[in-house]
Design an enzyme around this catalytic site. Structure first.
Site, mmCIF file in Angstrom:
data_model
loop_
_atom_site.group_PDB
_atom_site.id
_atom_site.type_symbol
_atom_site.label_atom_id
_atom_site.label_comp_id
_atom_site.label_asym_id
_atom_site.label_seq_id
_atom_site.Cartn_x
_atom_site.Cartn_y
_atom_site.Cartn_z
ATOM 1 N N LYS A 222 3.600 11.270 8.386
ATOM 2 C CA LYS A 222 2.887 11.070 7.120
ATOM 3 C C LYS A 222 1.754 10.081 7.329
ATOM 4 C CE LYS A 222 3.312 8.313 3.587
ATOM 5 N NZ LYS A 222 1.892 8.202 3.109
ATOM 6 N N CYS A 332 -2.339 -6.676 11.336
ATOM 7 C CA CYS A 332 -1.043 -7.283 11.059
ATOM 8 C C CYS A 332 -0.782 -8.514 11.922
ATOM 9 C CB CYS A 332 0.081 -6.263 11.251
ATOM 10 S SG CYS A 332 0.069 -5.459 12.858
ATOM 11 N N GLU A 429 0.615 -12.914 3.807
ATOM 12 C CA GLU A 429 -0.290 -12.073 4.597
ATOM 13 C C GLU A 429 -1.411 -11.585 3.690
ATOM 14 O OE1 GLU A 429 0.145 -8.568 7.889
ATOM 15 O OE2 GLU A 429 1.216 -8.277 6.008
#
Length: 531
Positions: A222, A332, A429
């Site tokens: 996906k 990230c 984050e």
């Protein structure tokens, strides 16, 4: 393979003008900076040819007939409408992958032949690298020079690396206490469900698909709803390379529908996810509630970048800048907590501010642009909220802090000083171009503070002292520690996190473990005189 840092600092060759593929690019001097943003944009040099779902080797509409728009982050305008997959489409794709695994040739063919198909795919990636880089930039907003000179070569390299592993996966002969012959078999795990993020669509495709195919698995992948276009393009190249139908299936759709259906599907044997920690928890729960399928997770981070008192400040400033601002800060493992020793803190602040103010922000298709737009309006607004939070918590805004231009999702490179550990900009984050610079006194203090986080994906250390480097690299609770470098993503280097940054590792030999079952075969031996 060279690291991203080296590639991006290398002289940039002229962008190819491949007229035979209806491919052209206006060469223009960068007009954008952090001071101004012109409305004039380069026309993206590529056409969108694949917008349907890929199921069982064919591009098809979604079962519902629904589509959703994918947007140009430079303007917020629609690029194309893409088929919107949901649970029914996941069922169709999983059924195709299951049949391809149970009855098809892929797991049964020789590992060498699988390797040859993957190598042919890598050759096709290089052949079509111009179009792929342009499509990645158009759909994602990252600089074209970054996509074409760093990420596309990495994509081909990663698949060649995994192709090299395909015929080297084997078991062992194990000694036993008794008259038994014991061997282990390393077998493909089956149907792999994979969910990739939007910040590095092509590279995350490679990190997931490469090892799964090398081990003989079939796949339902996906895409992120923000960036569906390049995965569909390269999937078509895979079939041109000879991949059998049903081995690789691509579903574009949304997390709560297609993603949840894939994570909870009873006929998916293994799940791999890259994304936020919050979504990772949901994915893990769905997998556990269904068939206890094994899950690997590569999640969020809040990586410390530690500048010691002996550092060459100019080099440290440049590397810390790269560690945070690379890919619009949408990384990230970004070095988003910059810890600087008090002896050099003031100098570091001034030079970091000056470097950020020189950063060229603008149309990512223009030569020399270092920073494009954020991915979409949701991420754009999220970053601006964190900037306001930093100001409200009394961190010092050294530069930036606002929107750039009136169109698209451009944000000024932003630097905060006097940041404290309990501020949201130091804990959460942000995933944007916001550098938070904190002061420390000694190693024991910075080790404790750097490790006081729920994350543990990566860390950076900048020092001339080998003892300091060794101390920090062992003390920091992170899956990767870069010493006097950052964002080195060689195909053989494992990547993954401690704590809430994830489960398992990707890349290198460790990635193969995610897609294999180990079977022990025990056979009694007829007793002989020599036993």
């Amino acid at each position: 393979m060279a690291d991203i840092w080296t590639l991006l600092l290398s002289p940039v060759p002229e962008i190819k003008n491949v007229q035979r593929r209806n491919f052209s690019l206006r060469r223009e001097t960068p007009r954008f900076s952090t001071a101004a943003l012109t409305e004039e944009l380069v026309i993206p040099p590529v056409q969108v040819n694949y917008t349907q779902l890929l199921i069982n080797g064919k591009f098809v509409d979604s079962a519902s007939g629904k589509t959703f728009p994918t947007f140009d982050p430079r303007t917020g305008e629609v690029i194309a409408h893409v088929a919107e997959g949901d649970a029914e489409d996941i069922n169709r794709a999983v059924s195709a992958a299951r049949k391809a695994f149970d009855e098809g040739p892929w797991p049964k063919m020789t590992a060498y032949e699988r390797s040859r198909i993957m190598l042919r795919f890598a050759d096709l990636v290089e052949k079509h690298s111009d179009e792929l880089a342009a499509l990645e930039t158009w759909d994602n907003g990252k600089p074209y020079e970054q996509a074409s000179q760093a990420e596309l070569p990495m994509l081909a390299r990663l698949f060649r690396y995994y192709a090299g592993w395909a015929d080297k996966i084997h078991g062992l002969t194990v000694p036993a206490d008794g008259p038994y012959h014991v061997q282990t078999l390393h077998e493909p795990i089956g149907v792999a469900g994979q969910i990739i993020p939007w910040n590095f669509p092509l590279l995350m495709f490679a990190w997931k698909v490469g090892p799964a195919l090398a081990c003989g698995n079939t796949i339902v992948l996906k895409t992120a709803e923000q960036t569906p276009l390049t995965a569909l393009y390269v999937a078509n190249l895979f079939h041109e390379a000879g991949l059998p139908p049903g081995v690789l299936n691509i579903i574009s759709g949304f997390g709560p529908t297609a993603g949840a259906a894939l994570a909870s599907h009873m006929d998916v044997d293994k799940l791999a996810f890259t994304g936020s920690t919050e979504t990772g928890k949901i994915v893990l729960g769905l997998a556990a509630k269904s068939n206890l399928k094994p899950v690997t997770l590569e999640l969020g981070g809040k990586s410390p970048f530690i500048v010691c008192e002996d550092a060459d400040i100019d080099k440290a400033v440049e590397l810390a800048h790269f560690a945070l601002f690379f890919n619009q800060g949408q990384c990230c493992c970004a070095g988003s907590r910059t810890y600087v020793h008090e002896c050099v803190y003031d100098e570091f602040i001034e030079k970091s501010k000056a470097r950020a103010m020189k950063r060229i922000v603008g149309d990512p298709f223009k030569k020399g642009v270092e920073q494009g737009p954020q991915i979409d309006t949701e991420q754009f607004e999220k970053v601006l909220r964190y900037i306001r939070s930093g100001i409200e918590s009394n961190a010092t805004l050294e530069c930036g802090g606002g929107r750039l231009g009136s169109k698209g999702f451009f944000i000024q490179p932003t630097v905060f000083s006097n940041v404290q550990d309990d501020m949201l900009i130091a804990k959460d984050e942000i995933f944007g171009p916001v550098q938070s610079i904190l002061k420390f006194k000694d190693l024991d203090e910075v080790i404790k503070r750097a490790n006081t986080t729920r994350y543990g994906l990566a860390a950076g250390v900048f020092t001339k002292n080998v003892d300091t480097a060794n101390t920090l690299s062992r003390a920091l609770k992170a899956g990767t520690v870069w010493v006097n470098c950052f964002d080195v993503f060689d195909a053989a280097i494992p990547f993954g996190g401690y704590k809430m940054s994830g489960i398992g590792r990707e890349k290198g030999i460790y990635s193969l473990h995610n897609y294999l079952q180990v079977k022990a075969v025990v056979t009694p031996l007829k007793k002989a005189a020599w036993l």
